[in-house]
Write a protein that holds these residues in place. Structure first.
Motif, mmCIF file in Angstrom:
data_model
loop_
_atom_site.group_PDB
_atom_site.id
_atom_site.type_symbol
_atom_site.label_atom_id
_atom_site.label_comp_id
_atom_site.label_asym_id
_atom_site.label_seq_id
_atom_site.Cartn_x
_atom_site.Cartn_y
_atom_site.Cartn_z
ATOM 1 N N PHE A 76 15.519 -9.054 -47.750
ATOM 2 C CA PHE A 76 16.861 -9.434 -47.354
ATOM 3 C C PHE A 76 16.874 -10.839 -46.765
ATOM 4 O O PHE A 76 15.962 -11.228 -46.041
ATOM 5 C CB PHE A 76 17.414 -8.467 -46.304
ATOM 6 N N LYS A 77 17.927 -11.601 -47.080
ATOM 7 C CA LYS A 77 18.196 -12.855 -46.403
ATOM 8 C C LYS A 77 19.074 -12.539 -45.199
ATOM 9 O O LYS A 77 19.968 -11.698 -45.277
ATOM 10 C CB LYS A 77 18.886 -13.852 -47.333
ATOM 11 N N VAL A 78 18.842 -13.244 -44.106
ATOM 12 C CA VAL A 78 19.487 -12.896 -42.840
ATOM 13 C C VAL A 78 20.363 -14.029 -42.326
ATOM 14 O O VAL A 78 19.967 -15.200 -42.359
ATOM 15 C CB VAL A 78 18.425 -12.542 -41.777
ATOM 16 N N MET A 79 21.545 -13.659 -41.847
ATOM 17 C CA MET A 79 22.418 -14.600 -41.156
ATOM 18 C C MET A 79 22.515 -14.172 -39.696
ATOM 19 O O MET A 79 22.727 -12.994 -39.401
ATOM 20 C CB MET A 79 23.811 -14.618 -41.785
ATOM 21 N N ILE A 80 22.326 -15.140 -38.808
ATOM 22 C CA ILE A 80 22.411 -14.900 -37.374
ATOM 23 C C ILE A 80 23.653 -15.596 -36.833
ATOM 24 O O ILE A 80 23.898 -16.767 -37.140
ATOM 25 C CB ILE A 80 21.172 -15.459 -36.639
ATOM 26 N N THR A 81 24.444 -14.890 -36.029
ATOM 27 C CA THR A 81 25.563 -15.502 -35.322
ATOM 28 C C THR A 81 25.317 -15.332 -33.831
ATOM 29 O O THR A 81 25.061 -14.221 -33.355
ATOM 30 C CB THR A 81 26.896 -14.859 -35.723
ATOM 31 N N THR A 82 25.381 -16.436 -33.095
ATOM 32 C CA THR A 82 25.042 -16.420 -31.683
ATOM 33 C C THR A 82 25.974 -17.320 -30.888
ATOM 34 O O THR A 82 26.588 -18.243 -31.432
ATOM 35 C CB THR A 82 23.576 -16.856 -31.466
ATOM 36 N N SER A 83 26.058 -17.063 -29.600
ATOM 37 C CA SER A 83 26.879 -17.885 -28.715
ATOM 38 C C SER A 83 26.191 -19.202 -28.372
ATOM 39 O O SER A 83 26.843 -20.139 -27.908
ATOM 40 C CB SER A 83 27.160 -17.115 -27.415
ATOM 41 N N GLY A 84 24.885 -19.264 -28.564
ATOM 42 C CA GLY A 84 24.137 -20.458 -28.177
ATOM 43 C C GLY A 84 23.601 -20.391 -26.765
ATOM 44 O O GLY A 84 22.903 -21.315 -26.315
ATOM 45 N N ARG A 92 14.140 -19.566 -29.733
ATOM 46 C CA ARG A 92 14.421 -20.437 -30.879
ATOM 47 C C ARG A 92 13.366 -20.278 -31.971
ATOM 48 O O ARG A 92 13.662 -20.399 -33.154
ATOM 49 C CB ARG A 92 14.459 -21.911 -30.456
ATOM 50 N N SER A 93 12.156 -20.007 -31.579
ATOM 51 C CA SER A 93 11.075 -19.916 -32.567
ATOM 52 C C SER A 93 11.339 -18.832 -33.598
ATOM 53 O O SER A 93 10.937 -18.953 -34.764
ATOM 54 C CB SER A 93 9.734 -19.658 -31.867
ATOM 55 N N SER A 94 12.064 -17.763 -33.203
ATOM 56 C CA SER A 94 12.335 -16.673 -34.150
ATOM 57 C C SER A 94 13.269 -17.122 -35.272
ATOM 58 O O SER A 94 13.270 -16.529 -36.355
ATOM 59 C CB SER A 94 12.937 -15.475 -33.416
ATOM 60 N N LEU A 95 14.040 -18.174 -35.044
ATOM 61 C CA LEU A 95 15.001 -18.630 -36.045
ATOM 62 C C LEU A 95 14.344 -19.396 -37.189
ATOM 63 O O LEU A 95 15.004 -19.726 -38.174
ATOM 64 C CB LEU A 95 16.081 -19.488 -35.375
ATOM 65 N N ASN A 104 24.629 -19.317 -37.342
ATOM 66 C CA ASN A 104 25.956 -19.736 -36.879
ATOM 67 C C ASN A 104 25.957 -19.772 -35.358
ATOM 68 O O ASN A 104 25.569 -18.792 -34.716
ATOM 69 C CB ASN A 104 27.034 -18.754 -37.342
ATOM 70 N N ILE A 105 26.398 -20.886 -34.779
ATOM 71 C CA ILE A 105 26.470 -21.004 -33.328
ATOM 72 C C ILE A 105 27.919 -21.253 -32.936
ATOM 73 O O ILE A 105 28.507 -22.263 -33.317
ATOM 74 C CB ILE A 105 25.566 -22.129 -32.803
ATOM 75 N N SER A 106 28.497 -20.319 -32.198
ATOM 76 C CA SER A 106 29.911 -20.401 -31.806
ATOM 77 C C SER A 106 30.047 -21.274 -30.564
ATOM 78 O O SER A 106 29.924 -20.788 -29.428
ATOM 79 C CB SER A 106 30.467 -18.996 -31.546
ATOM 80 N N TYR A 122 24.056 -26.627 -21.771
ATOM 81 C CA TYR A 122 24.357 -25.687 -22.847
ATOM 82 C C TYR A 122 23.978 -26.265 -24.210
ATOM 83 O O TYR A 122 23.373 -25.574 -25.045
ATOM 84 C CB TYR A 122 25.850 -25.352 -22.821
ATOM 85 N N LEU A 123 24.314 -27.528 -24.440
ATOM 86 C CA LEU A 123 24.073 -28.131 -25.748
ATOM 87 C C LEU A 123 22.619 -28.492 -26.002
ATOM 88 O O LEU A 123 22.190 -28.559 -27.161
ATOM 89 C CB LEU A 123 24.930 -29.394 -25.910
#
Length: 292
Positions: A76-84, A92-95, A104-106, A122-123
């Motif tokens: 499977f290909k995976v998409m991650i959505t996170t608040s950041g 971060r290493s897991s990404l 995706n970072i909201s 934050y940034l």
């Protein structure tokens, strides 16, 4: 039946209370790795892409890599959505796992919460992720989401501050001049995008809107909540349209049930069979696509 993507809520914990999200009413739940694997086995014949998100943030999981390894095992290909907010160096290493297709970072999460950290703090890890991706020439996409193009909920001050940081960091021309006011993506660097969209109203049985129309639910997507409940789309985080539970029934039986078939056939004829779907304004975006 083939889906473009299946949303799997590996956890419904996000650790935030964004004003643009509905309050979570479900008990806190995290999907076991064993149950996650059983879901992937069933999903193999229906899709090759999964998103580890419905209401929760998968980056809160200390063992996220275990879930990604499982996804890779089943191709499977995976998409991650996170608040950041959970992008410290170790997380971060897991990404950079080979299963990751898109992150995706909201960015709206920052100014829609009461947080103690500064905007720069934050940034910093978000930009570090972008820099590391570019340095390693990794193939996945980073999608920085700015979903606040709305005259009623104007975020011009926040956007101006954000644009200034991004322009300096990536060496860009003024970003404001590139924005059309509609849904669009602006390239910041190789496979690093700034994605704009408008706020949307979450579907609710209390919404005053009611109408028919077309939706991708059960045709291009499906969602599985952390407790195993199957719902037609990723906006039903409360499981109001519960089609079945994978702890009890297999996915094939759930998808072939009368309720599931009624939803599919209804949308095929632009009829919203379920009350929640009738009171969902997000489907208007799909109806515009059909008409254009």
């Amino acid at each position: 039946m083939k889906f473009h993507r299946a949303y799997i809520e590996v956890t419904n914990v996000c650790g935030l209370a964004c004003s643009f999200c509905p309050p979570k009413e479900q008990p806190t739940s995290t999907m076991s790795l064993e149950f996650f694997e059983s879901i992937l086995r069933q999903l193999q014949e229906y899709t090759n892409e999964i998103a580890l998100h419905v209401m929760g943030d998968p980056m809160v999981l200390s063992n996220l890599t275990d879930y990604l390894e499982c996804a890779l095992k089943y191709n499977f290909k995976v998409m991650i959505t996170t608040s950041g907010f959970y992008l410290d160096e170790s997380r971060r290493s897991s990404l950079f796992h080979p299963s990751i297709r898109q992150v995706n970072i909201s960015l709206n999460s920052f100014n829609k919460n009461s947080v103690s950290r500064s905007f720069e703090t934050y940034l910093e890890p978000i930009l570090s992720l972008c820099d590391e991706k570019l340095a390693r020439k990794s193939d996945f996409f980073i999608n920085l989401r700015v979903w606040n193009l709305d005259e009623v909920h104007s975020e011009s001050d926040f956007n101006e501050k954000l644009f200034d940081v991004l322009e300096n960091h990536f060496g860009l021309e003024p970003l404001a001049s590139m924005i059309s006011g509609e849904r669009q993506s602006v390239r910041l660097a190789s496979k690093v995008l700034l994605h704009f969209d408008r706020y949307f109203e979450w579907p609710s049985l209390q919404n005053s809107l009611s109408g028919n129309g077309y939706c991708h639910g059960l045709s291009k997507q499906i969602a599985i909540l952390a407790d195993g409940r199957v719902v037609p789309c990723c906006l039903d985080g409360e499981g109001i349209i519960e089609l079945g539970n994978l702890h009890v029934t297999n996915l094939g039986k759930i998808l072939s049930s009368k309720r599931s078939c009624d939803i599919v056939q209804g949308f095929a004829h632009h009829v919203a069979h379920e009350e929640l779907c009738q009171k969902c304004s997000y489907k208007e975006r799909f109806n515009k696509e059909v008409l254009s």
